[in-house]
Scaffold this motif. Structure first.
Motif, PDB file in Angstrom:
ATOM      1  N   SER A 114      -6.934  -0.213  -6.437  1.00 33.64           N
ATOM      2  CA  SER A 114      -5.925   0.043  -7.469  1.00 33.64           C
ATOM      3  C   SER A 114      -5.955   1.480  -7.964  1.00 33.64           C
ATOM      4  N   MET A 115      -7.162   1.997  -8.262  1.00 36.20           N
ATOM      5  CA  MET A 115      -7.244   3.314  -8.891  1.00 36.20           C
ATOM      6  C   MET A 115      -7.355   4.464  -7.896  1.00 36.20           C
ATOM      7  N   ALA A 116      -8.013   4.234  -6.761  1.00 34.26           N
ATOM      8  CA  ALA A 116      -8.260   5.326  -5.824  1.00 34.26           C
ATOM      9  C   ALA A 116      -7.318   5.322  -4.625  1.00 34.26           C
ATOM     10  N   VAL A 117      -6.588   4.245  -4.426  1.00 37.65           N
ATOM     11  CA  VAL A 117      -5.632   4.178  -3.315  1.00 37.65           C
ATOM     12  C   VAL A 117      -4.198   4.147  -3.849  1.00 37.65           C
ATOM     13  N   VAL A 118      -3.868   3.105  -4.605  1.00 34.13           N
ATOM     14  CA  VAL A 118      -2.491   2.943  -5.086  1.00 34.13           C
ATOM     15  C   VAL A 118      -2.106   4.059  -6.050  1.00 34.13           C
ATOM     16  N   GLY A 119      -2.953   4.345  -7.023  1.00 32.19           N
ATOM     17  CA  GLY A 119      -2.635   5.375  -8.009  1.00 32.19           C
ATOM     18  C   GLY A 119      -2.348   6.738  -7.403  1.00 32.19           C
ATOM     19  N   PRO A 120      -3.237   7.278  -6.560  1.00 33.93           N
ATOM     20  CA  PRO A 120      -2.971   8.584  -5.944  1.00 33.93           C
ATOM     21  C   PRO A 120      -1.742   8.598  -5.046  1.00 33.93           C
ATOM     22  N   TRP A 121      -1.531   7.534  -4.278  1.00 30.99           N
ATOM     23  CA  TRP A 121      -0.362   7.529  -3.388  1.00 30.99           C
ATOM     24  C   TRP A 121       0.945   7.490  -4.168  1.00 30.99           C
TER      25      TRP A 121
END
Length: 225
Positions: A114-121
């Motif tokens: 959630s925070m390191a994959v979805v958020g940055p993308w």
């Protein structure tokens, strides 16, 4: 809100870990390539990592009795691209789980996703889209950081609703409840994160303009404008 230790069913914890692992591996490769090609950007990368750690470590009470956090990953995603922020976000979450009791080891995969994959993308996609629409750099940065933060919490809400569907309304009803729980706290947090990210980017434009010109994600933007 990082999903706390032991909160997810075992099958969900394992599933999100398996989903996050290839993203982390791809991010490590991207990070190594970035540093090998442009080692002079290490200080700025360190700043992005510290920004994510500090912001996501600040825990604010939610109206539901839980807590909410900013994420801080949008800054690094805008500067270095979303893949680079995956391993950085993973390390941030791991340290917080071990040192601050934010999140946990069994839920690390879900929190990373959630925070390191979805958020940055999402932050990176919004930033590029805003630039394509002709928005200025500050407006693009604000929208990217703000929506990247909200996307992280929407993903977390989906994870929780999937793990704990409502007995009557199922997944959709549970999702509405989880989104509603955090909306009142997360909306002002997301706006604050957007504004703070703009301030940091403007400071970098003033004092580190040469480094910013080397970043692929800013190659199509005029960093001194």
């Amino acid at each position: 809100m990082h999903i706390m230790e032991g909160f997810l069913p075992v099958s969900h914890a394992v599933g999100w870990t398996l989903a996050a692992l290839p993203c982390v591996a791809a991010g490590v490769v991207a990070l190594r390539r970035q540093l090998a090609a442009q080692p002079q950007l290490r200080p700025v990368l360190g700043l992005a990592a510290a920004f994510a750690f500090v912001l996501s470590a600040l825990k604010l009470p939610s109206v539901s009795g839980s807590s909410s956090h900013a994420t801080g990953v949008g800054l690094g995603a805008l500067l270095f691209g979303p893949w680079v922020m995956v391993p950085i976000g993973t390390v941030v979450l791991l340290f917080q789980a071990l040192l601050l009791a934010h999140g946990g080891l069994t839920t690390l995969g879900a929190n990373v996703f959630s925070m390191a994959v979805v958020g940055p993308w999402v932050a990176y996609g919004v930033f590029r889209a805003a630039g394509g629409l002709g928005l200025g750099l500050s407006a693009s940065v604000f929208l990217a950081a703000c929506l990247g933060d909200l996307a992280t919490y929407l993903c977390t809400s989906i994870q929780l609703a999937w793990a704990f569907p409502d007995p009557v309304g199922g997944f959709i009803a549970a999702l509405q409840k989880f989104v509603g729980i955090f909306a009142f706290t997360q909306l002002p947090l997301a706006i604050s994160e957007g504004l703070l990210t703009v301030l940091v980017v403007n400071a970098l434009r003033r004092f580190n303009a040469e480094e910013l010109r080397l970043m692929p994600s800013l190659a199509h933007r005029e960093v001194l404008r």
